[in-house]
Write a protein that holds these residues in place. Structure first.
Motif, PDB file in Angstrom:
ATOM      1  N   GLU A 547       0.993  -1.137  -0.078  1.00 30.55           N
ATOM      2  CA  GLU A 547      -0.130   0.004   0.037  1.00 30.55           C
ATOM      3  C   GLU A 547       0.723   1.199  -0.049  1.00 30.55           C
ATOM      4  O   GLU A 547       0.676   2.222  -0.744  1.00 30.55           O
ATOM      5  CB  GLU A 547      -0.935   0.104   1.217  1.00 30.55           C
ATOM      6  N   PHE A 548       2.024   1.173   0.662  1.00 33.26           N
ATOM      7  CA  PHE A 548       2.983   2.288   0.875  1.00 33.26           C
ATOM      8  C   PHE A 548       3.582   2.402  -0.584  1.00 33.26           C
ATOM      9  O   PHE A 548       3.588   3.806  -1.109  1.00 33.26           O
ATOM     10  CB  PHE A 548       4.009   2.323   1.748  1.00 33.26           C
ATOM     11  N   ILE A 549       4.027   1.605  -1.243  1.00 29.36           N
ATOM     12  CA  ILE A 549       4.530   1.490  -2.633  1.00 29.36           C
ATOM     13  C   ILE A 549       3.553   2.385  -3.567  1.00 29.36           C
ATOM     14  O   ILE A 549       4.093   2.979  -4.319  1.00 29.36           O
ATOM     15  CB  ILE A 549       4.963   0.334  -2.843  1.00 29.36           C
ATOM     16  N   PHE A 550       2.286   1.657  -3.359  1.00 31.10           N
ATOM     17  CA  PHE A 550       1.203   1.991  -4.358  1.00 31.10           C
ATOM     18  C   PHE A 550       0.883   3.513  -4.314  1.00 31.10           C
ATOM     19  O   PHE A 550       0.788   4.368  -5.165  1.00 31.10           O
ATOM     20  CB  PHE A 550      -0.002   1.228  -4.016  1.00 31.10           C
ATOM     21  N   LYS A 551       0.823   3.950  -3.061  1.00 29.63           N
ATOM     22  CA  LYS A 551       0.523   5.359  -2.593  1.00 29.63           C
ATOM     23  C   LYS A 551       1.604   6.422  -3.021  1.00 29.63           C
ATOM     24  O   LYS A 551       1.528   7.536  -3.772  1.00 29.63           O
ATOM     25  CB  LYS A 551       0.049   5.609  -1.365  1.00 29.63           C
ATOM     26  N   GLU A 552       2.958   5.913  -2.858  1.00 27.14           N
ATOM     27  CA  GLU A 552       3.825   6.710  -3.405  1.00 27.14           C
ATOM     28  C   GLU A 552       4.125   7.027  -4.783  1.00 27.14           C
ATOM     29  O   GLU A 552       4.391   7.941  -5.582  1.00 27.14           O
ATOM     30  CB  GLU A 552       5.261   6.239  -2.842  1.00 27.14           C
ATOM     31  N   LEU A 553       3.796   5.951  -5.490  1.00 31.00           N
ATOM     32  CA  LEU A 553       4.051   6.182  -7.127  1.00 31.00           C
ATOM     33  C   LEU A 553       2.683   6.793  -7.442  1.00 31.00           C
ATOM     34  O   LEU A 553       2.573   7.431  -8.619  1.00 31.00           O
ATOM     35  CB  LEU A 553       3.927   4.572  -7.648  1.00 31.00           C
ATOM     36  N   LYS A 554       1.442   6.801  -6.897  1.00 30.96           N
ATOM     37  CA  LYS A 554       0.310   7.177  -7.157  1.00 30.96           C
ATOM     38  C   LYS A 554       0.518   8.825  -7.093  1.00 30.96           C
ATOM     39  O   LYS A 554       0.101   9.669  -7.783  1.00 30.96           O
ATOM     40  CB  LYS A 554      -0.958   6.626  -6.320  1.00 30.96           C
ATOM     41  N   HIS A 555       1.112   9.157  -5.954  1.00 30.46           N
ATOM     42  CA  HIS A 555       1.498  10.593  -5.678  1.00 30.46           C
ATOM     43  C   HIS A 555       2.293  11.045  -6.754  1.00 30.46           C
ATOM     44  O   HIS A 555       2.015  12.287  -7.068  1.00 30.46           O
ATOM     45  CB  HIS A 555       2.146  10.676  -4.216  1.00 30.46           C
ATOM     46  N   LYS A 556       3.277  10.491  -7.214  1.00 29.88           N
ATOM     47  CA  LYS A 556       4.449  10.888  -8.210  1.00 29.88           C
ATOM     48  C   LYS A 556       3.649  11.014  -9.567  1.00 29.88           C
ATOM     49  O   LYS A 556       3.962  11.817 -10.396  1.00 29.88           O
ATOM     50  CB  LYS A 556       5.661   9.889  -8.165  1.00 29.88           C
ATOM     51  N   SER A 557       2.754  10.245  -9.859  1.00 29.50           N
ATOM     52  CA  SER A 557       1.883  10.194 -10.993  1.00 29.50           C
ATOM     53  C   SER A 557       1.009  11.264 -11.285  1.00 29.50           C
ATOM     54  O   SER A 557       0.712  11.653 -12.485  1.00 29.50           O
ATOM     55  CB  SER A 557       1.330   8.834 -11.280  1.00 29.50           C
ATOM     56  N   GLU A 558       0.721  11.973 -10.137  1.00 31.13           N
ATOM     57  CA  GLU A 558      -0.339  13.304 -10.349  1.00 31.13           C
ATOM     58  C   GLU A 558       0.669  14.282 -10.925  1.00 31.13           C
ATOM     59  O   GLU A 558       0.077  15.235 -11.477  1.00 31.13           O
ATOM     60  CB  GLU A 558      -0.618  13.546  -8.880  1.00 31.13           C
ATOM     61  N   PHE A 559       2.114  14.220 -10.873  1.00 31.67           N
ATOM     62  CA  PHE A 559       2.718  15.482 -11.384  1.00 31.67           C
ATOM     63  C   PHE A 559       3.111  15.031 -13.003  1.00 31.67           C
ATOM     64  O   PHE A 559       3.670  15.904 -13.698  1.00 31.67           O
ATOM     65  CB  PHE A 559       3.974  15.843 -10.589  1.00 31.67           C
ATOM     66  N   ALA A 560       2.727  13.837 -13.211  1.00 32.21           N
ATOM     67  CA  ALA A 560       3.349  13.303 -14.678  1.00 32.21           C
ATOM     68  C   ALA A 560       2.175  13.690 -15.640  1.00 32.21           C
ATOM     69  O   ALA A 560       1.762  12.718 -16.427  1.00 32.21           O
ATOM     70  CB  ALA A 560       3.768  12.049 -14.592  1.00 32.21           C
ATOM     71  N   GLU A 561       2.023  14.615 -16.012  1.00 27.02           N
ATOM     72  CA  GLU A 561       0.873  15.169 -16.954  1.00 27.02           C
ATOM     73  C   GLU A 561       1.350  15.076 -18.401  1.00 27.02           C
ATOM     74  O   GLU A 561       0.705  14.931 -19.334  1.00 27.02           O
ATOM     75  CB  GLU A 561       0.202  16.671 -16.724  1.00 27.02           C
ATOM     76  N   THR A 562       2.730  15.548 -18.586  1.00 23.80           N
ATOM     77  CA  THR A 562       3.142  15.508 -19.871  1.00 23.80           C
ATOM     78  C   THR A 562       4.282  14.403 -20.003  1.00 23.80           C
ATOM     79  O   THR A 562       5.025  13.991 -19.034  1.00 23.80           O
ATOM     80  CB  THR A 562       3.940  16.710 -20.111  1.00 23.80           C
ATOM     81  N   PRO A 563       4.800  13.780 -21.252  1.00 23.54           N
ATOM     82  CA  PRO A 563       5.890  12.721 -21.419  1.00 23.54           C
ATOM     83  C   PRO A 563       7.392  13.301 -20.638  1.00 23.54           C
ATOM     84  O   PRO A 563       7.913  12.682 -20.192  1.00 23.54           O
ATOM     85  CB  PRO A 563       5.861  12.554 -22.790  1.00 23.54           C
ATOM     86  N   GLU A 564       7.431  14.388 -20.783  1.00 18.50           N
ATOM     87  CA  GLU A 564       8.739  14.926 -20.308  1.00 18.50           C
ATOM     88  C   GLU A 564       8.746  15.085 -18.621  1.00 18.50           C
ATOM     89  O   GLU A 564       9.890  14.637 -18.224  1.00 18.50           O
ATOM     90  CB  GLU A 564       9.067  16.516 -20.800  1.00 18.50           C
ATOM     91  N   ILE A 565       7.560  15.431 -18.241  1.00 19.02           N
ATOM     92  CA  ILE A 565       7.618  15.506 -16.961  1.00 19.02           C
ATOM     93  C   ILE A 565       7.734  13.966 -16.296  1.00 19.02           C
ATOM     94  O   ILE A 565       8.216  13.570 -15.196  1.00 19.02           O
ATOM     95  CB  ILE A 565       6.416  16.215 -15.989  1.00 19.02           C
ATOM     96  N   ALA A 566       6.962  12.955 -16.833  1.00 20.16           N
ATOM     97  CA  ALA A 566       6.900  11.716 -16.396  1.00 20.16           C
ATOM     98  C   ALA A 566       8.448  10.950 -16.480  1.00 20.16           C
ATOM     99  O   ALA A 566       8.511  10.148 -15.604  1.00 20.16           O
ATOM    100  CB  ALA A 566       5.827  11.105 -17.507  1.00 20.16           C
TER     101      ALA A 566
END
Length: 821
Positions: A547-566
């Protein structure tokens, strides 16, 4: 003089074909039952058995066919039944059927799929060899069952060759490529535009943009209920497998596919995401290593029905033949019936596995467009009931910090992967100490763990005693050499007799054995296997850790709106996590991730985590603080992931080949410095990890180690000690801020060292997962799977992986007449 005695040679001549046929059947039976187990465990014993059976199965069948062909050209023995050789010709198509292999394994390794042309040639050559054996036996009254068996054997071997062909990476990619898109007809559009302009018509070309994300209707709708059903888990897993299997061959994904996956996974619960990825990786394994993918087509199902029908028909034709006991040898009749009955039974077992596979369930019941509107059927209820047996089981376990965690304890035969996180402790390896598990052992596995610990302890005892004996011999040899050298200087007889004999026998023999061991170890990596048995620990996956790994990656994905940021987010190696923490001492920690190589960062943070873990445990025992007042989960999960990453770096170099750098050199240099330090401090013999850690921490670091020893040695032992001290300051400043009279909101909510460490380790783990070659992820599925594989696929679903590109979609040009420019 005969090397083999005549009686033994007669027995071999009489039973060599019979023994080879039975042995081939044994190998096929073992493969069909043992092959599905390899995706559930990484045990070396199972891997060795499968490797042996897989290689010897083909060799045995090929050799047996050649012996049958050779036997048909011999004169019949005087005491043999009149038509017994005709019966041996019936066994040739059986061996062709065996060469087709079981449905549960077509490739032992991913590289075997590239050898499909070799298997195609083998199909042709073995079919011709079988036909030649039958032709030699003509006229043969058994030609009807032989013909039917040839149909079955050719179909089975063709299935295997086709499975290897479709799973080879180049063909796998070709089948996934979409039709080429030439875009709008530019030349035609320009001609029309020019003609309109020449006619003085108001003409304009407009671009019709793709609809924005919020304007597009969602393609995947989660049901409006608390949990997904077991059937829906498999259906979604199959849907995403069909989309993301292109990761294996680095295909380009559209922005629609990225958004669809990311929006869907953001709404999932962590356990549901784990189960979907479990199912998805299972489909990927079956498509690469088994016949499932080709059997799940209409043509594959039809061919299997024909093959099974031919086998049954051949059995009944042979069974109904009269006077078998007069025409054939009794033992050969028994062997033939065994081949038929076991072959039919194995086919039935394969059909049951085929019908109960996730692939069948996903194809039988397609994913519904709106799960809430469509009613469930009795078929759905049946499939849900069957799939419930394979549902992950979580059991509450007490860990070392006296906390209760739910850990993955699915029964072995119902697992979809190993569910184990392996670990390797640098300090434990340096001290040759036993590393204790964080989670206590299950009651059901006490006996198996006791047996394993006994074997490991025996290995460890023998190796330690051997090393002690070698050290004693070395010391005695040093003393003897000094004595004999002095003696030889005083006596010429000793110089030319005793001294040469001693040099040859007492120095030459150990040197020869040492060289021999070096060659054997270099070829078979025996030391690495022994170290893996002795020093690799294992932990079950904990639910709240996932759950902790999932939430951390989910939180990071919120900033990855463009391929460059991702791409930037997925390439972070700890700096993103440090900036995301609520601590003011970020800059003092940032230099341990920004200005160092990835392998150096792994070793630094691993040793620092171990030092903090061991010294804090000691403090807890002394101060007897309440467990609830500490971030126990972060501490234990940091320790588990830290050991896991070191295990990947040292014990799984293929998975880390893209990011390992000079990790092996750094590890060896750091190990040499640590052994010298512990030996000088009289700590190594005690094998006490707590005392060793506190000894390393106690070394003062007024001057940077690199300014003292330079850059020749790549050791990072005392740099890690400095990092551990910086991390310990986080707890000190946090506690001092919270105990002051004026407490601000920011200071009272400061992150401690374990929260910082847990975030950094998740980021280091995700960096390794996204930069590991996709083919290595797929290869690991045949060895029980790893947590790294799950993180890799989860990052892809969140749009964080940099192993594929995401194109933005095309705007389409349209010629408009009658509007102003």
């Amino acid at each position: 003089m005969r090397v083999i005695p005549t009686p033994i040679k007669k027995i071999l001549d009489k039973w060599n074909i019979r023994g080879l046929v039975i042995l081939s059947l044994v190998f096929q039976t073992s493969l069909i039952f043992l092959a599905p187990l390899r995706k559930r465990t990484s045990k070396k014993l199972l891997a060795v058995i499968l490797w042996t059976s897989y290689l010897l199965a083909d060799w045995t069948a090929n050799y047996a066919v050649s012996q049958i062909t050779k036997n048909q050209g011999k004169e019949p023995e005087p005491d043999a039944p009149p038509m017994n050789k005709k019966l041996l010709a019936l066994w040739a198509p059986f061996l062709l059927l065996h060469l087709g292999g079981p449905d549960t394994i077509t490739a032992l390794a991913l590289e075997d799929n590239a050898l499909w042309a070799r298997h195609l040639f083998g199909l042709i050559s073995q079919a011709l060899a079988g036909v030649y054996a039958v032709v030699q036996s003509l006229e043969n009254a058994l030609w009807p069952p032989i013909t039917l068996l040839f149909i079955t054997g050719v179909i089975k071997y063709t299935e295997r060759t086709r499975a290897l062909y479709t799973a080879s990476l180049d063909k796998f990619k070709d089948r996934m490529l979409k039709p080429p898109d030439a875009g709008p007809n530019y030349a035609k559009l320009m001609e029309e535009y020019k003609s309109r302009k020449d006619s003085n018509l108001p003409t304009n070309i407009i671009l019709i943009e793709e609809p924005a994300k919020h304007e597009r209707p969602p393609t995947l709708v989660l049901p409006d209920r608390p949990d997904l059903t077991d059937l829906e888990i498999v259906q979604y897993g199959f849907k995403f497998f069909d989309t993301f299997k292109g990761l294996v061959v680095d295909l380009i994904f559209t922005f629609r596919e990225r958004d669809e996956s990311r929006d869907f996974f953001k709404e999932l619960k962590p356990e549901e995401a784990l189960r979907i990825i479990e199912s998805e990786l299972g489909f990927l394994y079956e498509s690469m290593y088994t016949k499932t993918a080709i059997l799940q087509t209409g043509f594959g199902t039809l061919s299997r029905v024909i093959a099974f029908g031919s086998l049954l028909s051949s059995f009944f034709v042979f069974h109904l033949r009269p006077k078998k006991s007069m025409d054939f040898h009794g033992a050969d009749i028994v062997i033939t019936y065994t081949l038929y009955i076991v072959g039919i039974a194995l086919d039935l077992v394969s059909m049951v596995m085929f019908l109960l596979s996730d692939w069948t369930f996903a194809r039988l019941r397609r994913l519904k467009d709106d799960p809430d509107e469509e009613k469930k059927s009795c078929v759905d209820d049946l499939l849900n009931w069957l799939l419930a047996f394979r549902k992950p089981r979580w059991t509450k376990h007490r860990c070392k910090g006296n906390r209760i965690h739910e850990v993955l304890t699915t029964r072995f035969l119902l697992r979809r992967w190993s569910g184990t996180i392996y670990g390797f402790s640098f300090i434990g390896y340096c001290l040759k100490a036993k590393v204790s598990r964080i989670h206590q052992k299950r009651i059901r596995s006490v006996l198996s763990e006791f047996v394993r610990e006994t074997v490991v302890s025996t290995f460890d005892f023998v190796i330690r005693r051997t090393q002690m004996l070698a050290g004693w011999i070395e010391n005695v040899d040093r003393s003897n050499r000094i004595f004999i050298r002095k003696w030889s200087r005083r006596s010429w007889m000793v110089r030319y007799t005793v001294y040469p004999l001693y040099t040859v026998f007492f120095l030459g023999i150990p040197w020869v054995f040492g060289k021999l061991w070096g060659y054997v170890d270099r070829i078979f990596s025996l030391k690495s296997h022994l170290d893996q048995i002795r020093f690799v620990s294992s932990e079950p996956l904990a639910k709240n850790q996932w759950e902790f790994i999932f939430k951390e990656l989910k939180h990071k994905s919120e900033f990855a709106e463009t391929p460059e940021i991702a791409k930037k987010v997925s390439s972070a190696r700890g700096e993103w996590a440090l900036r995301d923490t609520n601590v003011t001492e970020v800059e003092s920690l940032m230099r341990y991730v920004e200005n160092v190589d990835y392998d150096q960062s792994l070793l630094l943070w691993h040793i620092a985590t171990e030092l903090c873990f061991q010294t804090e445990e000691e403090e807890e025992e002394e101060e007897e603080k309440e467990v609830e007042n500490r971030s126990c989960d972060d501490r234990e999960f940091s320790k588990i992931i830290s050991d896991y990453m070191m295990y990947l770096l040292i014990m799984q170099p293929k998975l880390m080949s893209q990011v390992a750098g000079i990790g092996t050199i750094r590890f060896r240099d750091t190990l040499a410095e640590a052994e010298r330090f512990f030996k000088g401090k009289q700590v190594k013999k005690q094998r006490d990890m707590k005392k060793a850690s506190s000894t390393v921490i106690s070394v003062s670091n007024y001057i940077e180690p690199i300014h003292v020893k330079g850059d020749r040695s790549k050791s990072v032992l005392f740099e890690a000690s400095m990092l551990a001290k910086e991390l310990q300051k986080l707890d000190e400043s946090s506690s001092s801020s919270s105990s002051s009279s004026v407490i601000t909101t920011s200071s009272s909510n400061r992150d401690g060292k374990w929260r910082v460490l847990s975030k950094v380790w998740v980021e280091l783990l995700s960096y390794a997962a996204s930069h590991c070659e996709a083919t290595e992820h797929v290869a690991q599925l045949s060895r029980g799977g790893e947590l790294l594989n799950f993180v890799w696929l989860l990052m892809a679903h969140f749009g964080l992986a940099d192993q594929f590109q995401i194109n933005k979609g095309d705007a389409r040009a349209k010629l408009v007449v009658g509007e102003g420019e």
